[in-house]
Design a protein around this motif. Sequence first.
Motif, PDB file in Angstrom:
ATOM      1  N   ASP A 192       9.813   9.841   5.824  1.00 60.68           N
ATOM      2  CA  ASP A 192       9.853   9.801   7.286  1.00 60.68           C
ATOM      3  C   ASP A 192       8.699   8.963   7.862  1.00 60.68           C
ATOM      4  OD1 ASP A 192      12.088  11.369   7.341  1.00 60.68           O
ATOM      5  OD2 ASP A 192      11.020  13.252   7.740  1.00 60.68           O
ATOM      6  N   GLY A 193       7.549   9.000   7.191  1.00 60.02           N
ATOM      7  CA  GLY A 193       6.430   8.200   7.651  1.00 60.02           C
ATOM      8  C   GLY A 193       6.508   6.751   7.201  1.00 60.02           C
ATOM      9  N   MET A 194       7.034   6.522   5.996  1.00 59.96           N
ATOM     10  CA  MET A 194       7.058   5.167   5.448  1.00 59.96           C
ATOM     11  C   MET A 194       8.077   4.273   6.144  1.00 59.96           C
ATOM     12  SD  MET A 194       7.694   3.902   1.509  1.00 59.96           S
ATOM     13  CE  MET A 194       9.465   4.181   1.588  1.00 59.96           C
ATOM     14  N   ARG A 195       9.208   4.814   6.515  1.00 56.71           N
ATOM     15  CA  ARG A 195      10.272   3.989   7.090  1.00 56.71           C
ATOM     16  C   ARG A 195       9.827   3.240   8.348  1.00 56.71           C
ATOM     17  NH1 ARG A 195      16.099   7.120   6.724  1.00 56.71           N
ATOM     18  NH2 ARG A 195      16.868   5.985   4.898  1.00 56.71           N
ATOM     19  N   PRO A 196       9.301   3.921   9.374  1.00 57.30           N
ATOM     20  CA  PRO A 196       8.858   3.164  10.560  1.00 57.30           C
ATOM     21  C   PRO A 196       7.698   2.224  10.251  1.00 57.30           C
ATOM     22  CG  PRO A 196       8.213   5.477  10.732  1.00 57.30           C
ATOM     23  CD  PRO A 196       9.142   5.372   9.573  1.00 57.30           C
ATOM     24  N   ALA A 197       6.877   2.566   9.272  1.00 52.63           N
ATOM     25  CA  ALA A 197       5.787   1.665   8.893  1.00 52.63           C
ATOM     26  C   ALA A 197       6.344   0.377   8.295  1.00 52.63           C
ATOM     27  CB  ALA A 197       4.852   2.359   7.905  1.00 52.63           C
ATOM     28  N   LEU A 198       7.370   0.489   7.439  1.00 55.23           N
ATOM     29  CA  LEU A 198       7.980  -0.702   6.868  1.00 55.23           C
ATOM     30  C   LEU A 198       8.680  -1.543   7.918  1.00 55.23           C
ATOM     31  CD1 LEU A 198       9.507   0.577   3.485  1.00 55.23           C
ATOM     32  CD2 LEU A 198       7.426  -0.754   3.834  1.00 55.23           C
TER      33      LEU A 198
ATOM     34  N   PHE B 252       0.826  -1.203   0.000  1.00 55.73           N
ATOM     35  CA  PHE B 252       0.000   0.000   0.000  1.00 55.73           C
ATOM     36  C   PHE B 252       0.866   1.262   0.000  1.00 55.73           C
ATOM     37  CE2 PHE B 252      -2.255   3.282   2.514  1.00 55.73           C
ATOM     38  CZ  PHE B 252      -3.377   3.461   1.718  1.00 55.73           C
ATOM     39  N   LEU B 253       1.946   1.265   0.793  1.00 54.49           N
ATOM     40  CA  LEU B 253       2.811   2.439   0.886  1.00 54.49           C
ATOM     41  C   LEU B 253       3.860   2.485  -0.229  1.00 54.49           C
ATOM     42  CD1 LEU B 253       3.375   2.642   4.751  1.00 54.49           C
ATOM     43  CD2 LEU B 253       1.983   4.162   3.334  1.00 54.49           C
ATOM     44  N   LEU B 254       4.431   1.332  -0.566  1.00 50.93           N
ATOM     45  CA  LEU B 254       5.501   1.324  -1.559  1.00 50.93           C
ATOM     46  C   LEU B 254       5.010   1.721  -2.949  1.00 50.93           C
ATOM     47  CD1 LEU B 254       7.453  -1.867  -0.445  1.00 50.93           C
ATOM     48  CD2 LEU B 254       8.334   0.481  -0.499  1.00 50.93           C
ATOM     49  N   SER B 255       3.779   1.338  -3.307  1.00 53.65           N
ATOM     50  CA  SER B 255       3.258   1.733  -4.613  1.00 53.65           C
ATOM     51  C   SER B 255       3.095   3.248  -4.693  1.00 53.65           C
ATOM     52  CB  SER B 255       1.918   1.040  -4.882  1.00 53.65           C
ATOM     53  OG  SER B 255       0.944   1.413  -3.933  1.00 53.65           O
ATOM     54  N   GLN B 256       2.724   3.882  -3.575  1.00 55.18           N
ATOM     55  CA  GLN B 256       2.623   5.340  -3.546  1.00 55.18           C
ATOM     56  C   GLN B 256       4.006   5.994  -3.529  1.00 55.18           C
ATOM     57  OE1 GLN B 256      -0.615   6.934  -0.877  1.00 55.18           O
ATOM     58  NE2 GLN B 256      -0.622   4.824  -0.161  1.00 55.18           N
TER      59      GLN B 256
ATOM     60  N   ALA C 171      -6.393  -5.963   6.053  1.00 55.65           N
ATOM     61  CA  ALA C 171      -7.052  -4.731   6.506  1.00 55.65           C
ATOM     62  C   ALA C 171      -6.341  -4.148   7.717  1.00 55.65           C
ATOM     63  CB  ALA C 171      -8.521  -5.010   6.834  1.00 55.65           C
ATOM     64  N   LEU C 172      -5.928  -5.020   8.628  1.00 57.28           N
ATOM     65  CA  LEU C 172      -5.213  -4.565   9.821  1.00 57.28           C
ATOM     66  C   LEU C 172      -3.866  -3.951   9.444  1.00 57.28           C
ATOM     67  CD1 LEU C 172      -5.269  -4.522  12.932  1.00 57.28           C
ATOM     68  CD2 LEU C 172      -4.193  -6.778  12.905  1.00 57.28           C
ATOM     69  N   GLY C 173      -3.186  -4.564   8.472  1.00 53.26           N
ATOM     70  CA  GLY C 173      -1.890  -4.037   8.054  1.00 53.26           C
ATOM     71  C   GLY C 173      -1.995  -2.648   7.454  1.00 53.26           C
ATOM     72  N   VAL C 174      -2.964  -2.447   6.556  1.00 57.09           N
ATOM     73  CA  VAL C 174      -3.146  -1.125   5.963  1.00 57.09           C
ATOM     74  C   VAL C 174      -3.492  -0.104   7.047  1.00 57.09           C
ATOM     75  CG1 VAL C 174      -4.572   0.243   4.398  1.00 57.09           C
ATOM     76  CG2 VAL C 174      -3.772  -2.023   3.694  1.00 57.09           C
ATOM     77  N   ALA C 175      -4.373  -0.489   7.985  1.00 52.56           N
ATOM     78  CA  ALA C 175      -4.788   0.439   9.036  1.00 52.56           C
ATOM     79  C   ALA C 175      -3.622   0.811   9.953  1.00 52.56           C
ATOM     80  CB  ALA C 175      -5.923  -0.182   9.853  1.00 52.56           C
ATOM     81  N   ILE C 176      -2.877  -0.184  10.421  1.00 57.51           N
ATOM     82  CA  ILE C 176      -1.774   0.074  11.348  1.00 57.51           C
ATOM     83  C   ILE C 176      -0.671   0.873  10.666  1.00 57.51           C
ATOM     84  CG2 ILE C 176       0.114  -1.025  12.607  1.00 57.51           C
ATOM     85  CD1 ILE C 176      -1.799  -3.265  13.342  1.00 57.51           C
ATOM     86  N   MET C 177      -0.275   0.453   9.477  1.00 57.98           N
ATOM     87  CA  MET C 177       0.842   1.112   8.823  1.00 57.98           C
ATOM     88  C   MET C 177       0.473   2.500   8.307  1.00 57.98           C
ATOM     89  SD  MET C 177       2.522  -2.325   7.134  1.00 57.98           S
ATOM     90  CE  MET C 177       3.965  -1.565   6.429  1.00 57.98           C
ATOM     91  N   ALA C 178      -0.805   2.696   7.934  1.00 59.14           N
ATOM     92  CA  ALA C 178      -1.247   4.037   7.556  1.00 59.14           C
ATOM     93  C   ALA C 178      -1.241   4.961   8.763  1.00 59.14           C
ATOM     94  CB  ALA C 178      -2.642   3.977   6.948  1.00 59.14           C
ATOM     95  N   SER C 179      -1.613   4.431   9.936  1.00 60.99           N
ATOM     96  CA  SER C 179      -1.600   5.245  11.153  1.00 60.99           C
ATOM     97  C   SER C 179      -0.180   5.620  11.546  1.00 60.99           C
ATOM     98  CB  SER C 179      -2.276   4.481  12.297  1.00 60.99           C
ATOM     99  OG  SER C 179      -3.635   4.269  12.023  1.00 60.99           O
ATOM    100  N   ILE C 180       0.758   4.671  11.455  1.00 62.72           N
ATOM    101  CA  ILE C 180       2.162   4.973  11.755  1.00 62.72           C
ATOM    102  C   ILE C 180       2.698   5.996  10.765  1.00 62.72           C
ATOM    103  CG2 ILE C 180       4.496   3.989  11.809  1.00 62.72           C
ATOM    104  CD1 ILE C 180       3.193   1.359  12.768  1.00 62.72           C
ATOM    105  N   PHE C 181       2.359   5.807   9.505  1.00 63.78           N
ATOM    106  CA  PHE C 181       2.784   6.750   8.463  1.00 63.78           C
ATOM    107  C   PHE C 181       2.280   8.169   8.770  1.00 63.78           C
ATOM    108  CE2 PHE C 181       1.492   8.992   4.587  1.00 63.78           C
ATOM    109  CZ  PHE C 181       2.715   9.133   3.938  1.00 63.78           C
TER     110      PHE C 181
END
Length: 479
Positions: free
Chosen positions: A431-437, A285-289, A407-417
Amino acid sequence: MPQQTAGRGSAAWALVITSVAGFMAALDNLVVTTALPSIREDLGGALHDLEWTVSAYTLTFAVLLMFGAALGDRFGRRRLFIAGLAVFTGASAAAAMAPGIDSLIAARAVQGAGAAVMMPLTLTLLTAAVPEARRGMAYGIWGAVNGLAVASGPLVGGSLTEHISWQWIFWLNVPLGLLLIPLARLRLAESHGTGAPLDLLGTLLASGGLFGIVYGLVRGPVDGWTGTVVLTALFAGSALLVGFVRHSIRARNPMLPMRLFRSRAFSGINAASLLMFLGMFGSIFLLSQYMQGVLGYSPTEAGLRMLPWTGMPMLVAPIAGILSDRIGGRPVVAAGLFLQALGLGHLAVVATAEASYASQLPALVISGVGMALFFAPASNLVMSSVRPKEQGIASGANNALREVGGALGVAIMASIFSAQGGYESARSFVDGMRPALVTGSAAVALAGIATLFIPGRRPTRPGEPPAVRTAGPVLEKAS
């Protein structure tokens, strides 16, 4: 063994039909993401409307998976597979012709319902058609196709939108569905589960619980995790799932027998599946963006550069299936998960606002190999950990947990991002993507640890049937 209509088809036809159907269902999880700007331009709608074009499918898909598997066990797996495929195909055409954003969302919800009936039965029908000695390779090809669909959704959606129109994201399903329906009728053998009556109370509790959980996860990053609606959905969903567990322990013919979780194989592979999809979905979800919004690639260019990850299952997963036949599924799955975790961690380290593709390539290859090693043996472990008559609901439960994990992964990693960065600049996005990954990598590593609790393959004893050699404790007791 399940009842079967003999002579209806071959293992090769079953593999082709179930793999293509699974590809269609899995592809539509993320295929819309890169088309959202074009959809908004054509149909209008606010940001939350666009989010629901993705979430409506995820919601009905996750909620109805176990119910779809139970219907197939009761009324015939081939019959319900064809019905789910017909609903999915018709809803795809309706989505392509949608005159407005509300009708598109409704069509996506119906699409998810059709996929929920179709998807768990693909694995059950394939298992019934393929001799046990060759199931590893069959699961490998099935897993490769499904893994490719999940990972390449943004590429397919972006390419069709960029070069034709966003409607072709949905039109693509129609000729495939119209071709598969008669093939399934002619080439697949019919099979049934236990023949027990439907567990209506269990179905309502499981469906309501999953709806609350997935709805809360979908809305959490948008409405805030302390919002009344989000908290109500999460608490109500959790309460209904607790009720479902209590009911399933006491019921005479439960939809999902809780005794299945006494098997370390069944519990371990389901925990690993949930955590794997949590880390993988959120990362994609994050890497494609990131590749489009930060590095400046077009949707097609970004998808092509993701091919070392997304295309690897087509090369490695069949080999992984053969390995699982020879040495058992546990070491192959564990190796794949740890490689996937390593790849995501590497991506987190090398990601910058000006990162070169060469610096990302090793991580993409490692992640692709890891994902490929997971899919095929994981399916084998799920199906071999239960009795043949329970394989339908086991497949449904595993697919439901995978969807909840996504669904949980997108929600958690979007929140961290959102907490650590944002869309304001390329630097802020990184800065947001790194801790999410890093979080995604940790989740997949935990999945690898979960597989270590799965019993390994015991040495073959003379005259011992294959099911007892390769299965978990449930089959050992059944034999």
